[in-house]
Scaffold this motif. Structure first.
Motif, PDB file in Angstrom:
ATOM      1  N   GLN A 216      -0.391   4.584  11.500  1.00 27.00           N
ATOM      2  CA  GLN A 216      -1.118   4.100  10.335  1.00 27.00           C
ATOM      3  C   GLN A 216      -0.860   5.067   9.194  1.00 27.00           C
ATOM      4  N   ALA A 217      -0.697   4.541   7.981  1.00 26.37           N
ATOM      5  CA  ALA A 217      -0.334   5.359   6.827  1.00 26.37           C
ATOM      6  C   ALA A 217      -1.401   6.398   6.481  1.00 26.37           C
ATOM      7  N   GLY A 218      -2.652   6.111   6.733  1.00 26.38           N
ATOM      8  CA  GLY A 218      -3.711   7.064   6.432  1.00 26.38           C
ATOM      9  C   GLY A 218      -5.061   6.508   6.820  1.00 26.38           C
ATOM     10  N   GLU A 219      -6.080   7.296   6.640  1.00 27.02           N
ATOM     11  CA  GLU A 219      -7.436   6.901   6.987  1.00 27.02           C
ATOM     12  C   GLU A 219      -7.886   5.755   6.084  1.00 27.02           C
ATOM     13  N   GLY A 220      -8.254   4.636   6.680  1.00 24.70           N
ATOM     14  CA  GLY A 220      -8.738   3.494   5.922  1.00 24.70           C
ATOM     15  C   GLY A 220      -7.652   2.656   5.276  1.00 24.70           C
ATOM     16  N   ILE A 221      -6.406   3.031   5.468  1.00 23.06           N
ATOM     17  CA  ILE A 221      -5.292   2.275   4.900  1.00 23.06           C
ATOM     18  C   ILE A 221      -4.765   1.333   5.978  1.00 23.06           C
TER      19      ILE A 221
END
Length: 60
Positions: A13-18
Motif C-alpha cells: 500500500q502506498a501509505g497510511e489511509g491511501i
C-alpha cells in the motif's frame, strides 16, 4: 471456484489511509496488473520467477 491468473504477487500500500496498491517488486499499479503476468515490468522479480516456472513446466 478458484481464481485463475496471477494474483499471488506481493502487494504494498502506498501509505497510511491511501488506497493505492502496487506490486512490491516493480511498483506497477495492482488495478492495472489485475491477473495478467505480462503487465508487470519485464524486470520484475515476480514476473521473471513465474515465467521461469511456467517455461520449466512446458518444456519439451
Amino acid at each position: 471456484m478458484k481464481k485463475k491468473g496471477f494474483y499471488d504477487y506481493l502487494k504494498q500500500q502506498a501509505g497510511e489511509g491511501i488506497h493505492y496498491i502496487y506490486c512490491a517488486h516493480c511498483k506497477v499499479d495492482a488495478d492495472y496488473i489485475g491477473d495478467r503476468l505480462e503487465r508487470h515490468l519485464p524486470s520484475c522479480e515476480y514476473r521473471i520467477t513465474k515465467q521461469k516456472t511456467l517455461d520449466g513446466n512446458y518444456s519439451f
